[in-house]
Design an enzyme around this catalytic site. Structure first.
Site, PDB file in Angstrom:
ATOM      1  N   ASP A   1     -26.967  13.479  31.107  1.00  0.00           N
ATOM      2  CA  ASP A   1     -28.177  12.676  31.307  1.00  0.00           C
ATOM      3  C   ASP A   1     -28.814  12.295  29.964  1.00  0.00           C
ATOM      4  O   ASP A   1     -28.713  13.051  28.994  1.00  0.00           O
ATOM      5  CB  ASP A   1     -29.179  13.493  32.155  1.00  0.00           C
TER       6      ASP A   1
ATOM      7  N   ASN B   1     -28.649   8.907  28.602  1.00  0.00           N
ATOM      8  CA  ASN B   1     -28.060   7.744  27.916  1.00  0.00           C
ATOM      9  C   ASN B   1     -29.074   6.610  27.750  1.00  0.00           C
ATOM     10  O   ASN B   1     -29.154   5.984  26.694  1.00  0.00           O
ATOM     11  CB  ASN B   1     -26.873   7.192  28.719  1.00  0.00           C
TER      12      ASN B   1
ATOM     13  N   HIS C   1     -24.833   4.159  27.572  1.00  0.00           N
ATOM     14  CA  HIS C   1     -23.680   4.634  28.346  1.00  0.00           C
ATOM     15  C   HIS C   1     -22.409   4.605  27.489  1.00  0.00           C
ATOM     16  O   HIS C   1     -21.562   5.488  27.583  1.00  0.00           O
ATOM     17  CB  HIS C   1     -23.491   3.774  29.600  1.00  0.00           C
TER      18      HIS C   1
ATOM     19  N   SER D   1     -23.193   9.279  40.275  1.00  0.00           N
ATOM     20  CA  SER D   1     -23.531   9.981  41.522  1.00  0.00           C
ATOM     21  C   SER D   1     -23.600   9.010  42.700  1.00  0.00           C
ATOM     22  O   SER D   1     -23.676   7.791  42.497  1.00  0.00           O
ATOM     23  CB  SER D   1     -24.878  10.695  41.372  1.00  0.00           C
ATOM     24  N   SER D   2     -23.604   9.569  43.902  1.00  0.00           N
ATOM     25  CA  SER D   2     -23.719   8.700  45.085  1.00  0.00           C
ATOM     26  C   SER D   2     -25.045   7.940  45.051  1.00  0.00           C
ATOM     27  O   SER D   2     -25.145   6.844  45.577  1.00  0.00           O
ATOM     28  CB  SER D   2     -23.580   9.531  46.368  1.00  0.00           C
ATOM     29  N   GLU D   3     -26.047   8.509  44.382  1.00  0.00           N
ATOM     30  CA  GLU D   3     -27.365   7.850  44.299  1.00  0.00           C
ATOM     31  C   GLU D   3     -27.379   6.752  43.217  1.00  0.00           C
ATOM     32  O   GLU D   3     -28.228   5.862  43.248  1.00  0.00           O
ATOM     33  CB  GLU D   3     -28.468   8.874  43.974  1.00  0.00           C
TER      34      GLU D   3
ATOM     35  N   ARG E   1     -28.895   1.772  41.390  1.00  0.00           N
ATOM     36  CA  ARG E   1     -29.334   1.206  40.096  1.00  0.00           C
ATOM     37  C   ARG E   1     -29.192  -0.318  40.118  1.00  0.00           C
ATOM     38  O   ARG E   1     -28.454  -0.864  40.939  1.00  0.00           O
ATOM     39  CB  ARG E   1     -28.496   1.803  38.963  1.00  0.00           C
TER      40      ARG E   1
ATOM     41  N   LEU F   1      -6.054  21.453  30.215  1.00  0.00           N
ATOM     42  CA  LEU F   1      -7.387  21.351  30.825  1.00  0.00           C
ATOM     43  C   LEU F   1      -7.333  20.547  32.130  1.00  0.00           C
ATOM     44  O   LEU F   1      -6.679  19.501  32.196  1.00  0.00           O
ATOM     45  CB  LEU F   1      -8.324  20.631  29.842  1.00  0.00           C
TER      46      LEU F   1
HETATM   47  C1  FPP Z   1     -27.180   9.287  33.102  1.00  0.00           C
HETATM   48  O1  FPP Z   1     -28.016   8.795  32.069  1.00  0.00           O
HETATM   49  C2  FPP Z   1     -25.822   8.806  32.901  1.00  0.00           C
HETATM   50  C3  FPP Z   1     -25.083   8.077  33.790  1.00  0.00           C
HETATM   51  C4  FPP Z   1     -25.583   7.674  35.111  1.00  0.00           C
HETATM   52  C5  FPP Z   1     -23.736   7.589  33.456  1.00  0.00           C
HETATM   53  C6  FPP Z   1     -22.835   8.607  32.815  1.00  0.00           C
HETATM   54  C7  FPP Z   1     -21.695   7.908  32.221  1.00  0.00           C
HETATM   55  C8  FPP Z   1     -21.199   8.161  30.999  1.00  0.00           C
HETATM   56  C9  FPP Z   1     -21.675   9.234  30.113  1.00  0.00           C
HETATM   57  C10 FPP Z   1     -20.118   7.320  30.461  1.00  0.00           C
HETATM   58  C11 FPP Z   1     -18.809   7.433  31.122  1.00  0.00           C
HETATM   59  C12 FPP Z   1     -18.189   8.762  31.099  1.00  0.00           C
HETATM   60  C13 FPP Z   1     -16.899   8.999  31.460  1.00  0.00           C
HETATM   61  C14 FPP Z   1     -16.437  10.399  31.548  1.00  0.00           C
HETATM   62  C15 FPP Z   1     -15.945   7.917  31.775  1.00  0.00           C
HETATM   63  P1  FPP Z   1     -29.261   7.872  32.447  1.00  0.00           P
HETATM   64  O2  FPP Z   1     -28.818   6.470  32.470  1.00  0.00           O
HETATM   65  O3  FPP Z   1     -29.862   8.358  33.738  1.00  0.00           O
HETATM   66  O4  FPP Z   1     -30.222   8.151  31.258  1.00  0.00           O
HETATM   67  P2  FPP Z   1     -31.830   8.163  31.305  1.00  0.00           P
HETATM   68  O5  FPP Z   1     -32.221   9.336  32.179  1.00  0.00           O
HETATM   69  O6  FPP Z   1     -32.211   8.361  29.884  1.00  0.00           O
HETATM   70  O7  FPP Z   1     -32.263   6.839  31.852  1.00  0.00           O
END
Ligand code: FPP
Length: 252
Positions: free
Chosen positions: A23, A25, A40, A68-70, A74, A134
């Site tokens: 979390d 990004n 991301h 996630s499913s939620e 977005r 792994l």
């Molecule tokens: C949550 O951060 C992150 C996501 C919903 C996407 C996660 C995806 C990646 C890290 C990239 C792809 C990874 C792989 C393994 C292919 P957020 O957007 O909710 O951040 P915020 O809470 O700061 O808004």
């Protein structure tokens, strides 16, 4: 700190399975005046570093919550960018993971993903199925409630078909229908980004998992940050509902 130093665990108690909610990004990007998708993108790079670190340490299973499913709620633009990122990440990362003996599995309801991505997920799983390094789970379209629901539906169907009786459904039987069937439950759960929630991750499997929360935003999470989480884990006393070391001594 050199990479090899950073990757030395503080002692030998290592989790067998680490599950991570990546979390932060969006906030990472916002803090730099950049659009969310750049966060991301940086997050995908952090994921690569962490996968490599976990593999090098000899931890057998890593589960990353990628979508996630939620997350389907977005904005369409962000979802489209994320799908593009998954496409690119699969194209670039899967051959490398395969070379390094990593087995890749996707957990979740893939039916809402674009067709080409569903095909790529299947291909990556097939390509890496026999690898013994792994085991990397990518939770995509995953929700802990969905997981329990699909397991319960499967069991109900077997009862309806007369293959089992309701009393045959025990924890082990239901567990065999869950996404993590056959794998150890997560020993260590890590959530970056400052929130202290499980957010519908492996609800069943996290029953006795050690929880670790850090304010570090996911794109900043690196080998040192992983080392700090592992050091914290190695100091926890796990009792699984029992009395533990001190309790046992006081009863002796
Ligand atoms: C949550 O951060 C992150 C996501 C919903 C996407 C996660 C995806 C990646 C890290 C990239 C792809 C990874 C792989 C393994 C292919 P957020 O957007 O909710 O951040 P915020 O809470 O700061 O808004």
């Amino acid at each position: 700190m050199s990479q090899s130093e950073a990757e030395k665990p503080s002692n030998s108690i290592l989790p067998r399975h680490v599950a991570i909610i990546m979390d932060g990004n969006g906030r990472w990007a916002k803090g730099r005046g950049r659009p969310r998708h750049m966060g991301h993108q940086a997050g995908a790079q952090a994921a690569e570093v962490v996968i490599e670190s976990v593999a090098r340490r000899g931890i057998p299973v890593l589960s990353l919550f990628a979508f996630s499913s939620e997350n389907w709620s977005r904005p369409q633009g962000e979802i489209r960018r994320l799908m593009d990122l998954f496409r690119r990440a699969m194209k670039q990362a899967v051959p490398k993971l395969h070379e390094n003996g990593v087995r890749v599995s996707f957990l979740g309801d893939r039916s809402r993903f674009p067709e080409d991505l569903q095909v790529k997920m299947g291909e990556a799983e097939q390509l890496t199925a026999a690898n013994s390094g792994l085991h990397l789970n990518i939770a995509a379209g995953y929700g802990g409630r969905w997981d329990i629901l699909q397991a319960a539906r499967g069991a109900a169907q077997e009862v309806a078909d007369g293959r089992i009786r309701p009393e045959d459904i025990d924890e082990a039987a239901l567990g065999r229908k869950l996404s993590l069937s056959g794998l150890p439950a997560p020993d260590l759960f890590i959530r970056t980004g400052g929130e202290r929630r499980i957010s519908n991750y492996f609800l069943w499997d996290l029953a006795y998992t050690e929880l670790y929360f850090t304010d570090c935003l996911w794109p900043d999470f690196d080998a040192d940050a992983l080392n700090a989480a592992l050091a914290d884990f190695s100091e926890r006393e796990r009792r699984f509902g029992g009395v533990g070391r001190e309790g046992a001594e006081s009863l002796a």
